[in-house]
Design a protein around this motif. Structure first.
Motif, PDB file in Angstrom:
ATOM      1  N   ARG A 116     -13.871 -31.066 -17.795  1.00  0.00           N
ATOM      2  CA  ARG A 116     -14.391 -31.347 -16.463  1.00  0.00           C
ATOM      3  C   ARG A 116     -13.301 -31.084 -15.425  1.00  0.00           C
ATOM      4  N   LYS A 117     -13.603 -30.232 -14.485  1.00  0.00           N
ATOM      5  CA  LYS A 117     -12.652 -29.807 -13.463  1.00  0.00           C
ATOM      6  C   LYS A 117     -11.932 -31.016 -12.858  1.00  0.00           C
ATOM      7  N   MET A 118     -10.619 -30.935 -12.791  1.00  0.00           N
ATOM      8  CA  MET A 118      -9.803 -32.071 -12.373  1.00  0.00           C
ATOM      9  C   MET A 118      -9.454 -32.048 -10.878  1.00  0.00           C
ATOM     10  N   HIS A 119      -9.140 -30.877 -10.344  1.00  0.00           N
ATOM     11  CA  HIS A 119      -8.801 -30.763  -8.929  1.00  0.00           C
ATOM     12  C   HIS A 119     -10.036 -30.269  -8.182  1.00  0.00           C
ATOM     13  N   ILE A 120     -10.483 -31.036  -7.204  1.00  0.00           N
ATOM     14  CA  ILE A 120     -11.721 -30.718  -6.496  1.00  0.00           C
ATOM     15  C   ILE A 120     -11.394 -30.416  -5.030  1.00  0.00           C
ATOM     16  N   PRO A 121     -11.669 -29.202  -4.550  1.00  0.00           N
ATOM     17  CA  PRO A 121     -11.352 -28.857  -3.166  1.00  0.00           C
ATOM     18  C   PRO A 121     -12.388 -29.392  -2.182  1.00  0.00           C
ATOM     19  N   ASP A 122     -11.997 -29.417  -0.930  1.00  0.00           N
ATOM     20  CA  ASP A 122     -12.917 -29.774   0.151  1.00  0.00           C
ATOM     21  C   ASP A 122     -12.465 -29.024   1.399  1.00  0.00           C
ATOM     22  N   ASP A 123     -12.937 -27.803   1.520  1.00  0.00           N
ATOM     23  CA  ASP A 123     -12.527 -26.911   2.596  1.00  0.00           C
ATOM     24  C   ASP A 123     -13.767 -26.207   3.136  1.00  0.00           C
ATOM     25  N   PRO A 124     -13.683 -25.624   4.338  1.00  0.00           N
ATOM     26  CA  PRO A 124     -14.838 -24.899   4.867  1.00  0.00           C
ATOM     27  C   PRO A 124     -15.378 -23.872   3.878  1.00  0.00           C
ATOM     28  N   GLY A 125     -16.647 -23.999   3.543  1.00  0.00           N
ATOM     29  CA  GLY A 125     -17.275 -23.106   2.583  1.00  0.00           C
ATOM     30  C   GLY A 125     -17.103 -23.508   1.139  1.00  0.00           C
ATOM     31  N   PHE A 126     -16.230 -24.476   0.884  1.00  0.00           N
ATOM     32  CA  PHE A 126     -15.971 -24.949  -0.485  1.00  0.00           C
ATOM     33  C   PHE A 126     -16.030 -26.490  -0.490  1.00  0.00           C
ATOM     34  N   TYR A 127     -17.217 -27.027  -0.215  1.00  0.00           N
ATOM     35  CA  TYR A 127     -17.383 -28.477  -0.082  1.00  0.00           C
ATOM     36  C   TYR A 127     -17.690 -29.108  -1.441  1.00  0.00           C
ATOM     37  N   PHE A 132     -18.997 -32.766  -6.845  1.00  0.00           N
ATOM     38  CA  PHE A 132     -18.326 -32.966  -8.132  1.00  0.00           C
ATOM     39  C   PHE A 132     -17.388 -34.166  -8.119  1.00  0.00           C
ATOM     40  N   THR A 133     -17.444 -34.920  -9.190  1.00  0.00           N
ATOM     41  CA  THR A 133     -16.462 -35.965  -9.477  1.00  0.00           C
ATOM     42  C   THR A 133     -15.373 -35.358 -10.355  1.00  0.00           C
ATOM     43  N   PRO A 134     -14.093 -35.650 -10.095  1.00  0.00           N
ATOM     44  CA  PRO A 134     -13.046 -35.110 -10.969  1.00  0.00           C
ATOM     45  C   PRO A 134     -13.202 -35.615 -12.401  1.00  0.00           C
ATOM     46  N   GLY A 135     -12.702 -34.838 -13.343  1.00  0.00           N
ATOM     47  CA  GLY A 135     -12.711 -35.260 -14.738  1.00  0.00           C
ATOM     48  C   GLY A 135     -11.841 -36.477 -14.950  1.00  0.00           C
ATOM     49  N   ASP A 136     -12.108 -37.179 -16.025  1.00  0.00           N
ATOM     50  CA  ASP A 136     -11.327 -38.368 -16.367  1.00  0.00           C
ATOM     51  C   ASP A 136      -9.957 -37.962 -16.899  1.00  0.00           C
ATOM     52  N   ALA A 137      -8.920 -38.616 -16.430  1.00  0.00           N
ATOM     53  CA  ALA A 137      -7.555 -38.328 -16.884  1.00  0.00           C
ATOM     54  C   ALA A 137      -7.199 -39.247 -18.033  1.00  0.00           C
ATOM     55  N   ASP A 138      -7.718 -38.943 -19.211  1.00  0.00           N
ATOM     56  CA  ASP A 138      -7.414 -39.754 -20.386  1.00  0.00           C
ATOM     57  C   ASP A 138      -7.155 -38.833 -21.568  1.00  0.00           C
ATOM     58  N   ALA A 139      -6.840 -39.437 -22.697  1.00  0.00           N
ATOM     59  CA  ALA A 139      -6.463 -38.644 -23.874  1.00  0.00           C
ATOM     60  C   ALA A 139      -7.619 -37.827 -24.422  1.00  0.00           C
ATOM     61  N   GLU A 140      -8.846 -38.285 -24.199  1.00  0.00           N
ATOM     62  CA  GLU A 140      -9.998 -37.562 -24.737  1.00  0.00           C
ATOM     63  C   GLU A 140     -10.368 -36.381 -23.864  1.00  0.00           C
TER      64      GLU A 140
END
Length: 299
Positions: A116-127, A132-140
């Motif tokens: 699941r994508k971790m870095h989520i942008p928020d810019d004109p044309g790329f909202y 999207f919610t970022p992926g979970d930062a865990d071992a799995e």
């Protein structure tokens, strides 16, 4: 002993019509499989248009579960063609919880993992933060490679490609390849010099991740102009430019700005040789990097 891998990617246009978009994906997958591909990478959100140009809650209806129709079709293709296939879905995890998710189908085994994508942008044309919610930062989940019959795949998605930390963490977890499904392009008002700078930076930073980690890199981007159906922006011209490079950043195959399938035979033993010459992992000063976990080093 040399170990080779025939790896390919599909660079395509996409449309709001899922059937049309997936038919285009399937045609590329089949063509690469006929040429002997063992691993095929598809671009980010290949089943639909790039809907994040505006904010529209009705577009959440495009989302599917991990075992939904798009993933099922990809799994069937991987099984039929006896390949490892990396696709992309707009994932509905729960009501009000959605992800931009890469899925990995391994031959007859079906889905063996997802990222699941971790870095989520928020810019004109790329909202994308609207959708999207970022992926979970865990071992799995998090920056964890996915084991397949062709090797350990370090999957990262689009905006993730600008962050050296993400590539490094995948490498430290034993990834043997870095894969970046992507949707990036220009806004029409950008002038030619600015367009050149943007595309060059995008290519260079990903090649550099290969160099810094001694790993091959596969990048699949979309092509074509897509209008902003919300009418807020002027649309995006997706520049293509998909490529495959080796562990020293050497360009092995590079697409233009039209639909195209790339295929290369990777010598997977080269990462070992390159890392012996350039032992970055050995010489890392892990005792001195603690402040990387801070947002900024205020003085």
């Amino acid at each position: 002993m040399s170990k080779t891998l025939k790896a390919g990617l599909v660079q395509q246009a996409a449309w709001p019509d899922k059937a049309r978009s997936l038919n285009e994906s399937e045609a590329g997958i089949r063509e690469l499989a006929e040429r002997g591909a063992e691993l095929v990478l598809l671009q980010e959100l290949h089943a639909t248009h790039y809907f994040c140009q505006g904010e529209d809650a009705a577009l959440f209806d495009l989302a599917e579960p991990l075992d939904g129709p798009t993933a099922t079709r990809l799994a069937e293709l991987a099984r039929e063609l006896d390949i490892v296939l990396v696709g992309s879905i707009f994932e509905r995890r729960a009501a009000g919880l959605y992800h931009n998710t890469a899925v990995v189908m391994d031959r007859a085994r079906g889905r063996v993992g997802h990222y699941r994508k971790m870095h989520i942008p928020d810019d004109p044309g790329f909202y994308e933060k609207f959708y999207f919610t970022p992926g979970d930062a865990d071992a799995e989940q998090g920056f964890e490679p996915i084991d397949t019959s062709v090797g350990r795949l370090g999957l990262l998605v689009c905006w993730d490609q600008w962050y050296p930390e993400a590539a490094r963490l995948m490498a430290l977890a034993g990834a043997e390849l870095l894969l970046y499904p992507t949707a990036i392009g220009w806004h029409p008002p950008d002038d030619l010099p600015e367009k050149g700078r943007q595309k060059d930076a995008w290519t260079i930073v990903q090649r550099a991740h290969g160099v810094a980690n001694g790993l091959p890199v596969l990048v699949a981007n979309r092509v074509g102009f897509e209008a902003d159906h919300s009418g807020v922006n002027e649309g995006i011209h997706f520049w293509g430019g998909s490529f495959i490079c080796g562990p020293q950043g050497e360009m092995l195959a590079h697409a233009g700005d039209e639909a195209e399938n790339l295929l290369v035979e990777l010598d997977m033993s080269r990462s070992e040789d390159v890392r012996r010459m350039w032992p970055y992992l050995r010489d890392r000063r892990i005792d001195a990097y603690g402040e990387l976990t801070r947002r900024y080093r205020d003085r």
